[in-house]
Design a protein around this motif. Sequence first.
Motif, short mmCIF file in Angstrom:
data_model
loop_
_atom_site.label_atom_id
_atom_site.label_comp_id
_atom_site.label_asym_id
_atom_site.label_seq_id
_atom_site.Cartn_x
_atom_site.Cartn_y
_atom_site.Cartn_z
N HIS A 46 2.47 6.42 -2.38
CA HIS A 46 3.57 7.27 -2.84
C HIS A 46 3.42 7.62 -4.31
O HIS A 46 3.51 8.80 -4.69
CB HIS A 46 4.91 6.55 -2.61
CG HIS A 46 6.09 7.27 -3.18
ND1 HIS A 46 6.53 7.07 -4.47
CD2 HIS A 46 6.90 8.22 -2.65
CE1 HIS A 46 7.57 7.85 -4.71
NE2 HIS A 46 7.83 8.56 -3.63
N HIS A 47 3.17 6.62 -5.15
CA HIS A 47 3.04 6.87 -6.59
C HIS A 47 1.79 7.70 -6.88
O HIS A 47 1.80 8.57 -7.75
CB HIS A 47 2.96 5.53 -7.35
CG HIS A 47 4.29 4.83 -7.45
ND1 HIS A 47 5.36 5.16 -6.68
CD2 HIS A 47 4.71 3.83 -8.28
CE1 HIS A 47 6.39 4.38 -7.00
NE2 HIS A 47 6.02 3.57 -7.97
N GLY A 48 0.71 7.42 -6.15
CA GLY A 48 -0.53 8.17 -6.36
C GLY A 48 -0.37 9.64 -6.04
O GLY A 48 -0.77 10.51 -6.82
N LEU A 49 0.25 9.94 -4.90
CA LEU A 49 0.49 11.33 -4.51
C LEU A 49 1.44 12.01 -5.49
O LEU A 49 1.26 13.20 -5.81
CB LEU A 49 1.07 11.40 -3.10
CG LEU A 49 0.12 11.07 -1.94
CD1 LEU A 49 0.86 11.07 -0.61
CD2 LEU A 49 -1.04 12.05 -1.90
N LEU B 104 0.13 22.46 0.75
CA LEU B 104 0.11 22.48 2.21
C LEU B 104 -0.12 21.10 2.82
O LEU B 104 0.10 20.92 4.03
CB LEU B 104 -0.98 23.43 2.70
CG LEU B 104 -0.84 24.91 2.34
CD1 LEU B 104 -1.98 25.71 2.97
CD2 LEU B 104 0.51 25.47 2.79
N THR B 105 -0.56 20.13 2.02
CA THR B 105 -0.91 18.82 2.57
C THR B 105 -0.07 17.66 2.03
O THR B 105 0.35 16.79 2.80
CB THR B 105 -2.39 18.52 2.31
OG1 THR B 105 -2.66 18.64 0.89
CG2 THR B 105 -3.29 19.49 3.08
N VAL B 106 0.18 17.63 0.71
CA VAL B 106 0.87 16.49 0.10
C VAL B 106 2.33 16.39 0.56
O VAL B 106 2.78 15.31 0.98
CB VAL B 106 0.78 16.53 -1.43
CG1 VAL B 106 1.63 15.40 -2.04
CG2 VAL B 106 -0.68 16.37 -1.88
N SER C 237 0.33 15.28 -7.79
CA SER C 237 1.04 16.55 -7.70
C SER C 237 1.61 16.97 -9.05
O SER C 237 1.53 18.15 -9.44
CB SER C 237 2.17 16.44 -6.67
OG SER C 237 1.66 16.10 -5.40
N ILE C 238 2.21 16.03 -9.77
CA ILE C 238 2.81 16.34 -11.07
C ILE C 238 1.76 16.80 -12.08
O ILE C 238 1.96 17.78 -12.80
CB ILE C 238 3.59 15.12 -11.62
CG1 ILE C 238 4.83 14.85 -10.76
CG2 ILE C 238 4.02 15.36 -13.07
CD1 ILE C 238 5.55 13.57 -11.11
N THR D 298 0.81 -1.22 0.00
CA THR D 298 0.00 0.00 0.00
C THR D 298 0.84 1.27 0.00
O THR D 298 0.48 2.26 -0.62
CB THR D 298 -0.92 0.01 1.23
OG1 THR D 298 -1.69 -1.19 1.27
CG2 THR D 298 -1.87 1.20 1.20
N GLU D 299 1.99 1.22 0.70
CA GLU D 299 2.82 2.43 0.79
C GLU D 299 3.33 2.88 -0.58
O GLU D 299 3.44 4.08 -0.86
CB GLU D 299 4.00 2.22 1.75
CG GLU D 299 5.05 1.23 1.30
CD GLU D 299 4.73 -0.22 1.67
OE1 GLU D 299 5.64 -1.05 1.59
OE2 GLU D 299 3.57 -0.50 2.01
N TYR D 300 3.60 1.92 -1.48
CA TYR D 300 4.05 2.27 -2.82
C TYR D 300 2.92 2.86 -3.64
O TYR D 300 3.12 3.80 -4.42
CB TYR D 300 4.62 1.03 -3.54
CG TYR D 300 5.98 0.62 -3.03
CD1 TYR D 300 7.15 1.18 -3.54
CD2 TYR D 300 6.10 -0.34 -2.02
CE1 TYR D 300 8.39 0.80 -3.08
CE2 TYR D 300 7.35 -0.73 -1.55
CZ TYR D 300 8.48 -0.16 -2.08
OH TYR D 300 9.71 -0.54 -1.59
N VAL D 301 1.73 2.32 -3.46
CA VAL D 301 0.56 2.84 -4.17
C VAL D 301 0.29 4.28 -3.74
O VAL D 301 0.04 5.16 -4.57
CB VAL D 301 -0.68 1.96 -3.91
CG1 VAL D 301 -1.92 2.58 -4.55
CG2 VAL D 301 -0.45 0.55 -4.46
#
Length: 269
Positions: free
Chosen positions: A141-144, A237-239, A148-149, A136-139
Amino acid sequence: MWAMEMGVGWISNAGHATQTKALHWFSSMLAGIFMCRIVYGLTGVISASFVKEYSKLNGKQKLEWNNRGFSTFHAIVAASISLYLLLASGLFDDSQDELMINKTSVLSDTILGVSIGYFLSDLAMIFYYYPALGGTEYVIHHGLSMYSIIQSLLSGQAHIYILMVLFTEITTPFVNLRWYLDVAGLKNSKLYVYNGVALFLGWLVARVILFVFFFYHMFTHFDQVKQVYPMGFYSLLTVPPAMAIMNLFWFWKIARGMIKTLGKARHSQ
């Protein structure tokens, strides 16, 4: 009509995403996906020819071995270009003509598009083989990262902060080398120890200290940050704080692993 314009303005910088720019972003994304596919295949071919341990791996291990090949390649390319744009290109130098927060270039658009292609490729493999290639942590990370990009591309704002975060990918080769040495049976080698120390130091600089500077830079340029369109402003401010927390969690795990590895190395001498 007024309500529609208000809605568009809340989620993007109206007028920036022209058809030409959209074509450029889409082409860059496809190039990123193509890059991942090519490097994935080359990693398998080169490893089979020059790394004797590769033939001893099972199917899942070969899959992850090749996957880490294109993640390493992307990390080196993305971090190098990000560093160039941030420090050597002069793109974000102080200027009276344009605010730092609104500065972009063809190269910055390109590397952000290529990175979307990479994250999409890696996510596709993570979902297809879940959880073999990451949890889940990779999902998250990649999702955020993609969230953002994409916002930065559509708005033409905050490229400087996206590139700072993209530079943190420089730690990925050390993470991957650690895994390569482990599955190759070289966990007790000096290279494994040296790489562990390099990973610890690299993570400390690129994912802990750099984030401190990131927040300091935002604070000292908050007059410009406030001019980012609403969704982008609240995302800034959040990501980054969410990613900083994940980086601190992983840093704690890396530190524990390094201490354990150094302890074993001392006992084996």
